[in-house]
Enzyme design. Structure first.
Site, PDB file in Angstrom:
ATOM      1  N   LYS A 178    -114.673   4.156  30.691  1.00 52.19           N
ATOM      2  CA  LYS A 178    -114.875   2.867  31.362  1.00 52.19           C
ATOM      3  C   LYS A 178    -116.243   2.854  32.060  1.00 52.19           C
ATOM      4  CE  LYS A 178    -110.887   2.053  29.756  1.00 52.19           C
ATOM      5  NZ  LYS A 178    -109.573   1.522  30.020  1.00 52.19           N
TER       6      LYS A 178
HETATM    7  C1  LIG Z   1    -108.083   1.674  29.614  1.00 50.94           C
HETATM    8  C2  LIG Z   1    -107.188   0.513  29.805  1.00 50.94           C
HETATM    9  C3  LIG Z   1    -106.000   0.583  30.561  1.00 50.94           C
HETATM   10  C4  LIG Z   1    -105.377   1.879  31.006  1.00 50.94           C
HETATM   11  O1  LIG Z   1    -106.144   2.652  31.797  1.00 50.94           O
HETATM   12  P1  LIG Z   1    -105.874   4.246  31.904  1.00 50.94           P
HETATM   13  O2  LIG Z   1    -106.724   4.618  33.066  1.00 50.94           O
HETATM   14  O3  LIG Z   1    -106.345   4.858  30.627  1.00 50.94           O
HETATM   15  O4  LIG Z   1    -104.426   4.453  32.142  1.00 50.94           O
HETATM   16  C5  LIG Z   1    -105.302  -0.580  30.807  1.00 50.94           C
HETATM   17  N1  LIG Z   1    -105.720  -1.761  30.305  1.00 50.94           N
HETATM   18  C6  LIG Z   1    -106.812  -1.862  29.539  1.00 50.94           C
HETATM   19  C7  LIG Z   1    -107.201  -3.197  29.028  1.00 50.94           C
HETATM   20  C8  LIG Z   1    -107.579  -0.730  29.240  1.00 50.94           C
HETATM   21  O5  LIG Z   1    -108.656  -0.830  28.457  1.00 50.94           O
END
Ligand SMILES: *Cc1c(COP(=O)(O)O)cnc(C)c1O
Length: 366
Positions: A178
């Site tokens: 991210k």
């Molecule tokens: C990455 C992601 C998540 C989950 O996040 P994690 O930290 O990997 O549990 C939830 N929603 C979206 C749209 C994502 O891209």
């Protein structure tokens, strides 16, 4: 696929945790990260947790989603969005996506509303925001709670308002791919004091304030550590630079790939936002006679990593096996899965590497 950039104050702040001994969730970086994220997205409260999935779990729990409730959400998203809805005994109602923006189609949200609808989960997909105003308007008209999943939208704006600031409650992920990463991590943000209090309690096993080992509800240990928060504070300092870099990477991929026949690239902008390319997706035209799986395999043989697009939630075995067989067809989401994939998009990617990936994509499509 995704190498992060940790070249600011990350090392300094993490060392500070180690030198002071503050390594658990009790350390000072946790609150600092919560307050700086809240400020960034114009929210009153931030509750740091251990992942984006954890943030969704406690957000749904805090707003009281339970048996009999329906939650409208896109079919084209990650499984994290639906887990707590199912576990709480509520019913997900899936809405198809737009083939150009890849985000949930607001018109279909309107027709999905029933007497049992309690909330709408709005997810920003791959770098372009959802049609926020349209969805907020529908929610207002029907008195529904909006949960905003901004896990892919740090530093993104809808018109002039930051993603993460919409609806009753919003969440971020800070997974390594991210725009802001803590390795693993997440946050719930809200202006509602009651939601914030419930989220803080839910992330910490619902300890009672005055009688610590007495519990009136079930929660989770979803706490974020000070080490993670230290990374987060340093990453947030770099976010404007990261977004500029992501936009430049997207523009470069677009320049290299736009003249190839039979591929649809991410929209550079809509009338409400500029793409910031969380990942750079490529959608093949069915005319090519190639599926994403075939092209991804060919690229792997040439040493290029790729990832498939989301597998539609309405077709997930774990959901079909446990539902009362509501027939929810989402042909666009299924099309995206069949023909879409994304190429390396990490912040550490160089312009030269982008050029190499683009020429390999071109080569396998010829
Ligand atoms: C990455 C992601 C998540 C989950 O996040 P994690 O930290 O990997 O549990 C939830 N929603 C979206 C749209 C994502 O891209």
């Amino acid at each position: 696929m995704n190498e992060p950039l940790l070249d600011g104050n990350e090392e300094k702040y993490v060392l500070e945790c180690i030198r002071t001994g503050w390594i658990s969730s009790e350390g000072p970086f946790v609150q600092r990260f919560e307050s700086e994220m809240s400020k960034y997205v114009h929210r009153r409260y931030g509750v740091a947790v251990s992942s984006g999935t954890a943030a969704l779990d406690i957000a749904f729990s805090a707003i009281g989603i339970g048996p009999g409730d329906e939650v409208i959400m896109p079919a084209f998203t990650i499984i994290s969005c639906v887990q707590q809805v199912l576990r709480s005994g509520a019913t997900p109602v899936f809405v198809d996506c737009d083939l150009k923006t890849w985000n949930m189609d607001a018109d279909q949200v309107r027709t999905a509303i029933s007497k049992r609808t309690k909330a709408i989960l709005m997810v920003h997909i791959y770098g372009l925001p959802s049609d926020v105003d349209a969805i907020l308007e529908i929610a207002d008209a029907h008195n529904l709670i909006v949960i905003e999943d901004a896990a892919e939208a740090h530093g993104q704006f809808y018109k002039d308002r930051p993603c993460g600031s919409f609806g009753g409650i919003s969440i971020f992920s800070f997974y390594a791919n991210k725009h802001v990463t803590t390795g693993e991590g997440g946050m719930v943000l809200t202006d509602n004091e009651e939601y914030a209090d419930r989220c803080r309690s839910l992330r910490n096993l619902c300890f009672e304030e005055h009688q610590r080992f007495m519990h009136k509800s079930l929660g989770w240990n979803y706490r974020m550590t000070n080490l993670q928060a230290a990374l987060g504070v340093a990453q947030l300092e770099q976010l404007p630079k990261f977004i500029e870099r992501k936009k430049r990477m997207g523009a470069l991929y677009t320049k290299f790939l736009q003249d190839i026949d039979g591929v649809q690239l991410p929209l550079e902008r809509t009338d409400y936002a500029e793409n910031h390319y969380w990942v750079f997706g490529i959608l093949l035209s069915p005319n090519l006679g190639l599926t994403a799986a075939t092209v991804m395999k060919r690229l792997a043989e040439r040493g290029i990593g790729t990832r498939p697009f989301f597998f539609p939630l309405n077709k997930q075995p774990v959901i079909l096996d446990n539902s009362d067989d509501r027939d929810q067809e989402c042909p666009n989401a299924e099309h995206l899965y069949k023909y879409g994939f994304y190429v390396p998009s990490g912040l550490a990617l160089t312009e030269e590497q982008i050029g190499t990936v683009a020429s390999e994509v071109e080569a396998v499509l010829q």
